[in-house]
Write a protein that holds these residues in place. Structure first.
Motif, PDB file in Angstrom:
ATOM      1  N   SER A 165       0.822  -1.197   0.000  1.00 17.35           N
ATOM      2  CA  SER A 165       0.000   0.000   0.000  1.00 17.35           C
ATOM      3  C   SER A 165       0.865   1.259   0.000  1.00 17.35           C
ATOM      4  O   SER A 165       0.582   2.217  -0.730  1.00 17.35           O
ATOM      5  CB  SER A 165      -0.923  -0.003   1.230  1.00 17.35           C
ATOM      6  N   SER A 194       2.474   1.661  -3.425  1.00 17.27           N
ATOM      7  CA  SER A 194       1.474   2.151  -4.381  1.00 17.27           C
ATOM      8  C   SER A 194       1.194   3.638  -4.167  1.00 17.27           C
ATOM      9  O   SER A 194       1.110   4.416  -5.124  1.00 17.27           O
ATOM     10  CB  SER A 194       0.183   1.345  -4.222  1.00 17.27           C
ATOM     11  N   SER A 195       1.069   4.041  -2.902  1.00 15.56           N
ATOM     12  CA  SER A 195       0.811   5.447  -2.588  1.00 15.56           C
ATOM     13  C   SER A 195       1.989   6.325  -2.998  1.00 15.56           C
ATOM     14  O   SER A 195       1.802   7.411  -3.571  1.00 15.56           O
ATOM     15  CB  SER A 195       0.538   5.589  -1.095  1.00 15.56           C
ATOM     16  N   TYR A 242      -8.577  10.003  -8.781  1.00 12.41           N
ATOM     17  CA  TYR A 242      -9.153   8.707  -9.170  1.00 12.41           C
ATOM     18  C   TYR A 242      -8.253   7.559  -8.711  1.00 12.41           C
ATOM     19  O   TYR A 242      -8.734   6.541  -8.206  1.00 12.41           O
ATOM     20  CB  TYR A 242      -9.319   8.661 -10.685  1.00 12.41           C
ATOM     21  N   TYR A 243      -6.945   7.722  -8.871  1.00 14.11           N
ATOM     22  CA  TYR A 243      -5.986   6.692  -8.452  1.00 14.11           C
ATOM     23  C   TYR A 243      -6.057   6.456  -6.955  1.00 14.11           C
ATOM     24  O   TYR A 243      -6.056   5.310  -6.484  1.00 14.11           O
ATOM     25  CB  TYR A 243      -4.571   7.141  -8.856  1.00 14.11           C
ATOM     26  N   ARG A 286      -8.578   7.062  -4.951  1.00 16.42           N
ATOM     27  CA  ARG A 286      -9.851   6.426  -4.594  1.00 16.42           C
ATOM     28  C   ARG A 286      -9.775   4.919  -4.825  1.00 16.42           C
ATOM     29  O   ARG A 286     -10.200   4.130  -3.970  1.00 16.42           O
ATOM     30  CB  ARG A 286     -10.986   7.019  -5.427  1.00 16.42           C
ATOM     31  N   CYS A 287      -9.239   4.511  -5.975  1.00 14.50           N
ATOM     32  CA  CYS A 287      -9.108   3.078  -6.269  1.00 14.50           C
ATOM     33  C   CYS A 287      -8.172   2.404  -5.281  1.00 14.50           C
ATOM     34  O   CYS A 287      -8.430   1.291  -4.806  1.00 14.50           O
ATOM     35  CB  CYS A 287      -8.597   2.882  -7.698  1.00 14.50           C
ATOM     36  N   HIS A 288      -7.097   3.097  -4.958  1.00 17.27           N
ATOM     37  CA  HIS A 288      -6.146   2.586  -3.980  1.00 17.27           C
ATOM     38  C   HIS A 288      -6.816   2.403  -2.620  1.00 17.27           C
ATOM     39  O   HIS A 288      -6.642   1.371  -1.957  1.00 17.27           O
ATOM     40  CB  HIS A 288      -4.967   3.560  -3.867  1.00 17.27           C
ATOM     41  N   SER A 289      -7.622   3.386  -2.214  1.00 20.60           N
ATOM     42  CA  SER A 289      -8.295   3.315  -0.922  1.00 20.60           C
ATOM     43  C   SER A 289      -9.308   2.177  -0.880  1.00 20.60           C
ATOM     44  O   SER A 289      -9.392   1.436   0.107  1.00 20.60           O
ATOM     45  CB  SER A 289      -9.012   4.647  -0.631  1.00 20.60           C
ATOM     46  N   VAL A 290     -10.077   2.035  -1.958  1.00 21.63           N
ATOM     47  CA  VAL A 290     -11.079   0.966  -2.010  1.00 21.63           C
ATOM     48  C   VAL A 290     -10.412  -0.392  -1.918  1.00 21.63           C
ATOM     49  O   VAL A 290     -10.856  -1.282  -1.175  1.00 21.63           O
ATOM     50  CB  VAL A 290     -11.921   1.087  -3.302  1.00 21.63           C
ATOM     51  N   LEU A 291      -9.319  -0.573  -2.639  1.00 26.04           N
ATOM     52  CA  LEU A 291      -8.644  -1.867  -2.666  1.00 26.04           C
ATOM     53  C   LEU A 291      -8.039  -2.209  -1.313  1.00 26.04           C
ATOM     54  O   LEU A 291      -8.128  -3.357  -0.851  1.00 26.04           O
ATOM     55  CB  LEU A 291      -7.552  -1.849  -3.747  1.00 26.04           C
ATOM     56  N   THR A 345     -11.811  11.892  -1.325  1.00 26.26           N
ATOM     57  CA  THR A 345     -12.469  12.725  -2.332  1.00 26.26           C
ATOM     58  C   THR A 345     -12.125  14.203  -2.188  1.00 26.26           C
ATOM     59  O   THR A 345     -12.548  15.022  -3.006  1.00 26.26           O
ATOM     60  CB  THR A 345     -13.999  12.567  -2.241  1.00 26.26           C
TER      61      THR A 345
END
Length: 298
Positions: free
Chosen positions: A139, A142-143, A171-172, A174-179, A247
């Motif tokens: 994580s 990725s961040s 957008y990146y 948000r996807c990172h957070s969801v995953l 967001t």
């Protein structure tokens, strides 16, 4: 008026964060000392020790992160944010493993797969904890990668490219957070639901049998549910706050940002208090600590 309200929430946030640092530092020290002395810990205490250590770091880094952002020191904040992302992901998974451990050990389901998991869970805890650290590292990588690409592209003088880069970064993230956060949160919710269903089945069975004077199964279910259900409220608010932060709706200079920070981190702190009071080793250590303080006061 808005500044004074923001200042009040900032003070509350700092006070409860310092209290949480003391709490989790105490838990990590007691269990860590026991871990070193006995060359091992029961699986549940092992998860609690790692959870306390991660929460200690999470509260400390959240203080630094918030004030660096408030002071507009974004360069330093970006480095600490990567570390916060690592600790936050690890904390999510440690909390989830504790809920799953309670669910597996206390629930009374008779399915063969559940029996296999119950038999394997204690042996698998060290690997699960190591896996959480690996996921936290992924994580953070990725961040860091997303931050590096975004800031290099935003340095471009072309306004269109900078705008599209910022949109890509949001957008990146948000996807990172969801995953990284939704999966452990879903497993946490599933564990609580299964534990509630197990308690319901147990109480239904007790209606048809004469209850014993000491129903240890019901007591274990109730204690675990009190701890997990109470934390579920604040854990959900913390999760929602992270989604809102992703967001960029609420600004760090907004008083409601600090209010929500105080509430959510206070929930984590209160859950640590429940863990201390429900753990025999923690209660014993507290009694020894208070007994040592009494002569000093007199």
């Amino acid at each position: 008026m808005p500044f004074s309200r923001t200042f009040i929430f900032m003070v509350i946030f700092c006070m409860q964060s310092l209290a949480a640092l003391l709490q989790n530092g105490f838990m990590a020290t007691v269990l860590g000392r026991e871990w070193v002395r006995s060359q091992g810990l029961p699986a549940g205490d092992m998860i609690m020790a790692c959870l306390a250590a991660s929460r200690f770091c999470l509260h400390g880094i959240s203080i630094v992160n918030n004030f660096l952002t408030f002071a507009m020191l974004f360069t330093l904040k970006n480095y600490f944010f990567i570390l916060w992302d690592f600790i936050n992901t690890v904390n999510f998974w440690f909390t989830t493993w504790l809920a799953i451990f309670y669910c597996v050990k206390i629930s009374s389901f008779s399915h063969p797969i559940f029996f296999w998991i119950k038999w394997r869970i204690s042996r698998s805890v060290p690997r699960l904890l190591l896996g959480s650290l690996i996921l936290g590292g992924l994580s953070a990588i990725s961040s860091a990668t997303g931050n590096t690409i975004a800031f290099q592209m935003m340095a471009c003088e072309n306004y269109t490219i900078s705008y599209r880069t910022m949109a890509f970064y949001v957008y990146y993230f948000r996807c990172h957070s969801v995953l990284m956060w939704v999966v452990p949160f879903f497993l946490f919710l599933l564990s609580i639901i299964l534990l509630m269903f197990s308690l319901y089945r147990h109480l239904e069975q007790m209606r048809y049998h004469r209850p014993r004077s000491h129903d240890y199964s019901t007591q274990a279910h109730t204690m675990a549910l009190k701890s997990l259900t109470f934390f579920l409220i604040f854990y959900t608010s913390y999760f929602l706050f992270l989604m809102i932060s992703a967001t960029h709706i609420v600004n760090v200079h907004n008083s409601w940002h600090w209010a929500w920070e105080a509430i959510t981190y206070m929930g984590i702190s209160l859950h640590s208090s429940i863990l201390i009071l429900n753990n025999h080793k923690m209660r014993k250590a507290l009694k020894i600590k208070f007994s040592d303080l009494r002569p000093a006061r007199s």
